[in-house]
Design an enzyme around this catalytic site. Structure first.
Site, PDB file in Angstrom:
ATOM      1  N   ALA A  93     -17.145  -9.966  15.295  1.00 23.83           N
ATOM      2  CA  ALA A  93     -17.399  -9.046  16.408  1.00 23.83           C
ATOM      3  C   ALA A  93     -18.293  -7.886  15.984  1.00 23.83           C
ATOM      4  CB  ALA A  93     -16.068  -8.507  16.942  1.00 23.83           C
TER       5      ALA A  93
ATOM      6  N   GLY B 227     -18.414  -4.791   0.124  1.00 26.90           N
ATOM      7  CA  GLY B 227     -18.858  -4.903   1.517  1.00 26.90           C
ATOM      8  C   GLY B 227     -19.005  -3.516   2.148  1.00 26.90           C
ATOM      9  N   ALA B 228     -20.118  -3.325   2.876  1.00 30.74           N
ATOM     10  CA  ALA B 228     -20.333  -2.020   3.528  1.00 30.74           C
ATOM     11  C   ALA B 228     -19.178  -1.709   4.476  1.00 30.74           C
ATOM     12  CB  ALA B 228     -21.663  -2.038   4.288  1.00 30.74           C
ATOM     13  N   ASP B 229     -18.605  -2.736   5.100  1.00 29.68           N
ATOM     14  CA  ASP B 229     -17.488  -2.479   6.023  1.00 29.68           C
ATOM     15  C   ASP B 229     -16.246  -1.999   5.275  1.00 29.68           C
ATOM     16  OD1 ASP B 229     -17.136  -4.991   4.846  1.00 29.68           O
ATOM     17  OD2 ASP B 229     -16.399  -5.944   6.671  1.00 29.68           O
TER      18      ASP B 229
ATOM     19  N   THR C  91     -12.288 -11.142  10.213  1.00 30.02           N
ATOM     20  CA  THR C  91     -12.516 -12.556   9.896  1.00 30.02           C
ATOM     21  C   THR C  91     -11.842 -12.845   8.555  1.00 30.02           C
ATOM     22  OG1 THR C  91     -14.673 -12.217  10.924  1.00 30.02           O
ATOM     23  CG2 THR C  91     -14.310 -14.320   9.804  1.00 30.02           C
TER      24      THR C  91
ATOM     25  N   LYS D 153     -18.692  -3.942  16.761  1.00 23.28           N
ATOM     26  CA  LYS D 153     -17.977  -2.800  17.337  1.00 23.28           C
ATOM     27  C   LYS D 153     -18.942  -1.616  17.353  1.00 23.28           C
ATOM     28  CE  LYS D 153     -15.737  -4.693  14.526  1.00 23.28           C
ATOM     29  NZ  LYS D 153     -15.802  -6.069  13.955  1.00 23.28           N
TER      30      LYS D 153
HETATM   31  N1  LIG Z   1     -10.376 -11.896  21.676  1.00 29.12           N
HETATM   32  C1  LIG Z   1     -10.586 -12.119  20.376  1.00 29.12           C
HETATM   33  N2  LIG Z   1     -11.685 -12.766  19.977  1.00 29.12           N
HETATM   34  C2  LIG Z   1     -11.932 -12.965  18.665  1.00 29.12           C
HETATM   35  N3  LIG Z   1     -11.107 -12.571  17.673  1.00 29.12           N
HETATM   36  C3  LIG Z   1      -9.982 -11.933  18.023  1.00 29.12           C
HETATM   37  C4  LIG Z   1      -9.669 -11.659  19.373  1.00 29.12           C
HETATM   38  N4  LIG Z   1      -8.498 -10.988  19.402  1.00 29.12           N
HETATM   39  C5  LIG Z   1      -8.111 -10.842  18.129  1.00 29.12           C
HETATM   40  N5  LIG Z   1      -8.966 -11.428  17.283  1.00 29.12           N
HETATM   41  C6  LIG Z   1      -8.821 -11.446  15.814  1.00 29.12           C
HETATM   42  O1  LIG Z   1      -9.725 -10.481  15.321  1.00 29.12           O
HETATM   43  C7  LIG Z   1     -10.468 -11.029  14.219  1.00 29.12           C
HETATM   44  C8  LIG Z   1     -11.814 -10.356  14.193  1.00 29.12           C
HETATM   45  O2  LIG Z   1     -11.594  -8.978  13.947  1.00 29.12           O
HETATM   46  P1  LIG Z   1     -12.766  -7.975  13.614  1.00 29.12           P
HETATM   47  O3  LIG Z   1     -12.135  -6.763  13.025  1.00 29.12           O
HETATM   48  O4  LIG Z   1     -13.636  -7.765  14.782  1.00 29.12           O
HETATM   49  O5  LIG Z   1     -13.521  -8.828  12.502  1.00 29.12           O
HETATM   50  P2  LIG Z   1     -14.955  -8.731  11.850  1.00 29.12           P
HETATM   51  O6  LIG Z   1     -15.101  -7.286  11.423  1.00 29.12           O
HETATM   52  O7  LIG Z   1     -14.839  -9.689  10.729  1.00 29.12           O
HETATM   53  O8  LIG Z   1     -15.969  -9.114  12.888  1.00 29.12           O
HETATM   54  C9  LIG Z   1     -10.516 -12.529  14.506  1.00 29.12           C
HETATM   55  O9  LIG Z   1     -10.699 -13.264  13.322  1.00 29.12           O
HETATM   56  C10 LIG Z   1      -9.147 -12.770  15.126  1.00 29.12           C
HETATM   57  O10 LIG Z   1      -8.174 -12.967  14.116  1.00 29.12           O
HETATM   58  C1  LIG Z   2     -15.047  -9.381   2.586  1.00 28.68           C
HETATM   59  C2  LIG Z   2     -15.944  -9.419   3.807  1.00 28.68           C
HETATM   60  C3  LIG Z   2     -16.425 -10.840   4.013  1.00 28.68           C
HETATM   61  C4  LIG Z   2     -15.110  -8.989   5.037  1.00 28.68           C
HETATM   62  O1  LIG Z   2     -15.884  -9.166   6.203  1.00 28.68           O
HETATM   63  P1  LIG Z   2     -15.228  -9.060   7.679  1.00 28.68           P
HETATM   64  O2  LIG Z   2     -13.994  -9.867   7.707  1.00 28.68           O
HETATM   65  O3  LIG Z   2     -14.914  -7.595   7.926  1.00 28.68           O
HETATM   66  O4  LIG Z   2     -16.286  -9.539   8.602  1.00 28.68           O
HETATM   67  C5  LIG Z   2     -17.141  -8.416   3.664  1.00 28.68           C
HETATM   68  O5  LIG Z   2     -16.667  -7.153   3.415  1.00 28.68           O
HETATM   69  C6  LIG Z   2     -18.096  -8.827   2.571  1.00 28.68           C
HETATM   70  O6  LIG Z   2     -18.924  -9.697   2.755  1.00 28.68           O
HETATM   71  N1  LIG Z   2     -17.970  -8.191   1.382  1.00 28.68           N
HETATM   72  C7  LIG Z   2     -18.834  -8.411   0.241  1.00 28.68           C
HETATM   73  C8  LIG Z   2     -18.038  -8.806  -0.967  1.00 28.68           C
HETATM   74  C9  LIG Z   2     -17.067  -7.732  -1.440  1.00 28.68           C
HETATM   75  O7  LIG Z   2     -16.671  -6.828  -0.694  1.00 28.68           O
HETATM   76  O8  LIG Z   2     -16.682  -7.817  -2.631  1.00 28.68           O
END
Ligand SMILES: Nc1ncnc2c1ncn2[C@@H]1O[C@H](COP(=O)(O)OP(=O)(O)O)[C@@H](O)[C@H]1O
Ligand SMILES: CC(C)(COP(=O)(O)O)[C@@H](O)C(=O)NCCC(=O)O
Length: 262
Positions: free
Chosen positions: A12, A103-105, A129, A14
């Site tokens: 997703a 990871g930047a996140d 994810t 955000k």
């Molecule tokens: N409506 C939805 N659509 C997709 N994923 C959802 C939903 N509701 C909850 N999730 C959960 O949220 C996760 C994605 O969370 P998110 O923090 O946005 O991830 P990322 O930062 O990896 O994009 C999905 O893997 C799933 O487990």
């Molecule tokens: C671990 C992650 C895949 C998580 O990604 P997300 O689930 O938030 O989409 C991401 O932070 C990433 O690709 N990190 C790089 C490797 C590391 O943090 O060591």
């Protein structure tokens, strides 16, 4: 000045404007592009003066967004993890062996967490994810270190892996129970316990090495689903849905301050 904050994850995107990180908007992209027209129209309507974003995924989408910003002459920056973040309020040191590999996140979630819950060591859990479980040690008042962290498949990815790897299992999630008595309940309980067990184990290890209790702070798309189960083991759990955006807000605010002092 309207600063747009963007957190592009693997599932997703955000976003919010600086100052409104508490009310983020979410677009589930799954690496598709159907939503872009509406999203870009919404961004354009805000007339942003600049963009501060984090991206770990969906390169085509990041590229498209960057092109959109360029086309509209909106200054942008996809911010990277840092060796150290320093502001008047907070110092966060990155102890990853190669700080730029983090990871930047994860970095910005850690930064968001130390702004959201100051005064103690934090176990930052991001249920996206992937599920990441990161130990943020408070080394002195206002001073923190990203001491290390774990990466595991998120609950949806675990479920997908289970059903793809074992096609004979019915693709159904039941209820988590203490003694599951159906396949669907056994799967739900197994997946939830795998996530909760990972977090509880990381908490035990962090508390053992830090020599004091740590606070667990959870965010991410699956937090609402997992938090009630984790709370059974960690009653004082904090849940925030916008840690990455909060971290980006700290970066953006710092940049604003630097610009103003030029
Ligand atoms: N409506 C939805 N659509 C997709 N994923 C959802 C939903 N509701 C909850 N999730 C959960 O949220 C996760 C994605 O969370 P998110 O923090 O946005 O991830 P990322 O930062 O990896 O994009 C999905 O893997 C799933 O487990
Ligand atoms: C671990 C992650 C895949 C998580 O990604 P997300 O689930 O938030 O989409 C991401 O932070 C990433 O690709 N990190 C790089 C490797 C590391 O943090 O060591």
């Amino acid at each position: 000045m309207t600063v747009l904050l963007v957190d592009l994850g693997n599932t997703a995107l955000k976003w919010s404007v600086l100052g409104s990180e508490e009310e983020p908007k979410t677009v589930v992209h799954r690496a598709q592009s159907h939503f872009k027209k509406d999203l870009y129209a919404a961004w354009l309507a805000l007339n942003p003066t600049r963009v501060v974003g984090s991206t770990v995924a969906a390169p085509a989408l990041a590229f498209s967004a960057t092109k959109f910003f360029n086309d509209h002459r909106i200054p942008w920056e996809w911010v990277r993890p840092q060796k150290v973040f320093e502001s008047d309020e907070v110092v966060l040191e990155n102890r990853y062996a190669n700080p730029m590999q983090l990871g930047a996140d994860r970095w910005h979630a850690a930064l968001g967490a130390v702004h959201a819950a100051q005064g103690e060591s934090l176990l930052v859990v991001h249920t996206g994810t992937a599920t990441t479980v990161d130990s943020i040690e408070m080394t002195a008042p206002g001073r923190y270190a990203f001491a290390g962290g774990r990466i595991a498949p998120g609950i949806t990815l675990m479920q997908k892996g289970l059903f793809e790897g074992i096609p004979t299992l019915p693709d159904a999630m039941g209820e988590a129970t203490d003694l599951p008595k159906s396949t669907a309940d056994a799967v739900a309980t197994g997946l939830i316990d795998a996530q909760v067990g990972l977090i509880v184990r990381a908490k035990h290890v962090f508390e053992r090495t830090a020599g004091r209790p740590v606070r667990v702070i959870m965010a991410g798309g699956a937090a609402a689903y997992l938090a009630p189960h984790l709370r059974q083991e960690v009653p004082d759990l904090l849940v925030h849905h916008n840690l990455v955006l909060r971290g980006l807000a700290a970066r953006a605010a710092q940049k604003e301050e630097k610009e103003n002092h030029r």
